[in-house]
Design an enzyme around this catalytic site. Structure first.
Site, PDB file in Angstrom:
ATOM      1  N   GLY A 288     128.592  33.079  53.498  1.00  0.00           N
ATOM      2  CA  GLY A 288     129.337  33.879  52.526  1.00  0.00           C
ATOM      3  C   GLY A 288     129.968  35.097  53.184  1.00  0.00           C
ATOM      4  O   GLY A 288     131.099  35.482  52.854  1.00  0.00           O
ATOM      5  N   THR A 289     129.261  35.698  54.121  1.00  0.00           N
ATOM      6  CA  THR A 289     129.769  36.898  54.789  1.00  0.00           C
ATOM      7  C   THR A 289     131.063  36.583  55.540  1.00  0.00           C
ATOM      8  O   THR A 289     132.046  37.330  55.452  1.00  0.00           O
ATOM      9  CB  THR A 289     128.695  37.449  55.762  1.00  0.00           C
TER      10      THR A 289
ATOM     11  N   ASN B 236     124.619  40.448  42.748  1.00  0.00           N
ATOM     12  CA  ASN B 236     123.403  39.845  43.287  1.00  0.00           C
ATOM     13  C   ASN B 236     122.128  40.558  42.833  1.00  0.00           C
ATOM     14  O   ASN B 236     121.068  39.960  42.769  1.00  0.00           O
ATOM     15  CB  ASN B 236     123.453  39.801  44.821  1.00  0.00           C
TER      16      ASN B 236
ATOM     17  N   GLN C 237     127.042  34.528  44.179  1.00  0.00           N
ATOM     18  CA  GLN C 237     125.950  34.417  43.200  1.00  0.00           C
ATOM     19  C   GLN C 237     126.357  33.661  41.941  1.00  0.00           C
ATOM     20  O   GLN C 237     125.495  33.261  41.161  1.00  0.00           O
ATOM     21  CB  GLN C 237     125.422  35.809  42.816  1.00  0.00           C
TER      22      GLN C 237
ATOM     23  N   SER D 223     128.407  30.510  49.159  1.00  0.00           N
ATOM     24  CA  SER D 223     127.443  30.358  50.241  1.00  0.00           C
ATOM     25  C   SER D 223     126.435  29.271  49.893  1.00  0.00           C
ATOM     26  O   SER D 223     125.864  29.280  48.792  1.00  0.00           O
ATOM     27  CB  SER D 223     126.719  31.694  50.438  1.00  0.00           C
ATOM     28  N   GLY D 224     126.207  28.351  50.836  1.00  0.00           N
ATOM     29  CA  GLY D 224     125.333  27.206  50.575  1.00  0.00           C
ATOM     30  C   GLY D 224     123.907  27.570  50.204  1.00  0.00           C
ATOM     31  O   GLY D 224     123.321  26.964  49.312  1.00  0.00           O
ATOM     32  N   HIS D 225     123.357  28.593  50.881  1.00  0.00           N
ATOM     33  CA  HIS D 225     121.914  28.811  50.695  1.00  0.00           C
ATOM     34  C   HIS D 225     121.557  29.458  49.364  1.00  0.00           C
ATOM     35  O   HIS D 225     120.385  29.634  49.052  1.00  0.00           O
ATOM     36  CB  HIS D 225     121.319  29.588  51.875  1.00  0.00           C
TER      37      HIS D 225
ATOM     38  N   THR E 168     134.020  23.532  66.096  1.00  0.00           N
ATOM     39  CA  THR E 168     133.609  22.185  65.685  1.00  0.00           C
ATOM     40  C   THR E 168     132.802  22.267  64.391  1.00  0.00           C
ATOM     41  O   THR E 168     131.929  23.119  64.258  1.00  0.00           O
ATOM     42  CB  THR E 168     132.767  21.522  66.808  1.00  0.00           C
TER      43      THR E 168
ATOM     44  N   CYS F  67     118.889  42.296  51.593  1.00  0.00           N
ATOM     45  CA  CYS F  67     119.676  42.865  52.688  1.00  0.00           C
ATOM     46  C   CYS F  67     119.491  44.370  52.782  1.00  0.00           C
ATOM     47  O   CYS F  67     119.667  44.950  53.833  1.00  0.00           O
ATOM     48  CB  CYS F  67     121.150  42.553  52.486  1.00  0.00           C
TER      49      CYS F  67
HETATM   50  N1  PLP Z   1     127.779  38.041  48.661  1.00  0.00           N
HETATM   51  C1  PLP Z   1     126.756  38.100  47.804  1.00  0.00           C
HETATM   52  C2  PLP Z   1     127.004  38.536  46.390  1.00  0.00           C
HETATM   53  C3  PLP Z   1     125.471  37.756  48.228  1.00  0.00           C
HETATM   54  O1  PLP Z   1     124.453  37.822  47.362  1.00  0.00           O
HETATM   55  C4  PLP Z   1     125.281  37.346  49.570  1.00  0.00           C
HETATM   56  C5  PLP Z   1     123.926  37.034  50.076  1.00  0.00           C
HETATM   57  O2  PLP Z   1     122.950  37.678  49.700  1.00  0.00           O
HETATM   58  C6  PLP Z   1     126.403  37.292  50.420  1.00  0.00           C
HETATM   59  C7  PLP Z   1     127.632  37.655  49.936  1.00  0.00           C
HETATM   60  C8  PLP Z   1     126.281  36.868  51.849  1.00  0.00           C
HETATM   61  O3  PLP Z   1     126.119  35.480  51.967  1.00  0.00           O
HETATM   62  P1  PLP Z   1     125.551  34.874  53.326  1.00  0.00           P
HETATM   63  O4  PLP Z   1     124.101  35.206  53.368  1.00  0.00           O
HETATM   64  O5  PLP Z   1     125.802  33.404  53.235  1.00  0.00           O
HETATM   65  O6  PLP Z   1     126.325  35.504  54.428  1.00  0.00           O
END
Ligand code: PLP
Length: 400
Positions: free
Chosen positions: A71-72, A150, A178, A198-200, A236, A324
């Site tokens: 996601g970042t 989040n 989210q 973001s996948g996770h 890749t 985070c």
């Molecule tokens: N944006 C939001 C709102 C998130 O909650 C998060 C992860 O906590 C991210 C971005 C970042 O995603 P990633 O961990 O895949 O970089």
């Protein structure tokens, strides 16, 4: 000890179906999807299938999906792309409650001469739409606003915000990390130009993400290299995780209904029971306009970290602030932006559920948490002073 996992906004369990779909692409089908041979080609075909699966969850076209590492990366790519493709525009509009993936990048851009406007939120975490409207000036390169927060789960009126920006010719990105899989999203019905996921956060592994880029949106890649992703992201392809994300988005589509009924009911049961049984507690954020899986609860006069440590003894996993930002004892920037009194902000805990949670787990937390709060308050000088009316409960300089 059994783990009661209520920290799904930090990360989620990889769904068993996702593991099953991924394994062949770690073991048997290891060819490079760009290779000329059939062995690699079959991997390329699987990536096309995954792209289609992600696109259908978003109501997008497959060509609008770019696979990224997280996601970042997606957030960074969107904002930097808008600035690069419009060199004359030196202004970014965002909000005070963004994730560090947007906030920290914008802080860096601010130091490099970009004017960054952070729109305020009210005490329920709602975006100040009037302030937003007034700031939509022609020199704005991009608006980047999260779809759902989040920490509190509060949902921004992103579709309305996007229409307002489009009327003025301003591009719009949303961090929907989210939101995806928890609320319905249809990119055919809004004016948003770019979207990150973001996948996770939706039961795929960590380290895979997507940037949706609407057809026709000017785009400048962040990773420059090979021709992968139609030249929009070199490197890749992470085939196993792309396959995983494809499967996870398919599952997310079928679980959307459950998220908004069973998961929502469990969340409501948890927060109602805690608010009723624990004095001096409150829910942070708009209770109606919120993700179905998230609750952010403050227990006044104690530290969220203390609560987490004692819950951990029972195997209960949650967060104070976001994972985070933990490690710092400052109350979260989100709660500060909402003006949550600092005696409340310090004692905030975020519980975030998933379709894997059960009623028994929620009952277990409802039973174990109130005595934990009572025990911590016994030890808290602030609680005693607060009871005697000696502690100021409004936001202080410390709370920003
Ligand atoms: N944006 C939001 C709102 C998130 O909650 C998060 C992860 O906590 C991210 C971005 C970042 O995603 P990633 O961990 O895949 O970089």
């Amino acid at each position: 000890m059994k783990t009661v996992y209520l920290d799904n906004n930090a990360t989620t369990r990889v769904a068993p179906e996702v593991v099953e779909a991924t394994l062949p692409y770690l073991q048997e089908f290891y060819g490079n999807p760009s290779s000329m041979h059939t062995f690699g080609g079959q991997v390329g075909a699987k990536i096309r299938e995954a792209r289609q699966q992600v696109a259908s969850l978003l109501g997008a076209d497959p060509e609008e999906i770019i696979f990224t590492s997280c996601g970042t990366e997606s957030d960074n790519t969107a904002i930097l792309s808008a600035l690069r493709t419009q060199p004359g525009k030196k202004r970014v509009i965002t909000s005070r409650v963004e994730h560090p993936a947007v906030k920290a990048l914008c802080e860096r851009l601010g130091k490099e001469g970009i004017s960054v406007i952070e729109i305020s939120v009210d005490k329920e975490g709602n975006l100040d739409l009037d302030e937003y409207r007034k700031n939509l000036t022609p020199d704005t390169a991009i608006v980047s606003l999260m779809w759902a927060n989040n920490e509190t789960g509060v949902i921004f009126p992103i579709e309305e915000a996007a229409s307002l920006a489009k009327e003025r010719g301003i591009y719009v990105h949303t961090d929907a990390v989210q939101a995806v899989g928890k609320i319905p999203i249809n990119m055919k019905e809004n004016a948003i130009d770019m979207l990150s996921l973001s996948g996770h956060k939706l039961h795929a592994p960590k380290g895979i993400g997507v940037l949706y880029v609407r057809k026709g949106t000017p785009f400048s890649p962040f990773l420059i290299g090979g021709h992968q992703e139609k030249g929009r992201r070199g490197g890749t392809e992470n085939t196993p995780y792309i396959v995983a994300l494809g499967k996870a988005t398919e599952l997310a589509a079928s679980n959307l209904q459950t998220e908004n009924t069973r998961v929502r009911n469990l969340r409501d049961k948890l927060e109602n029971a805690l608010i009723q049984s624990v004095p001096n507690s409150r829910i942070n954020g708009n209770r109606t306009n919120r993700l179905p899986n998230t609750t952010n609860i403050s227990f006044e006069f104690i530290e969220g970290e203390g609560i987490l440590l004692l819950m951990d003894e029972f195997g209960i996993c949650a967060s104070s602030g976001s994972a985070c930002t933990s490690g710092s004892l400052q109350p979260s920037h989100v709660l500060r932006a909402m003006g949550v009194p600092f005696t409340m902000a310090h004692g905030s805990v975020r519980f975030s559920l998933s379709v894997y949670n059960t009623e028994e787990e929620i009952d277990f937390v409802i039973e174990k948490l109130p005595p934990i709060i009572a025990r911590l308050r016994e030890l808290s000088p602030y609680w005693k002073e607060g009871q005697a009316g000696g502690v100021c409960t409004t936001a202080s300089g410390n709370a920003g």
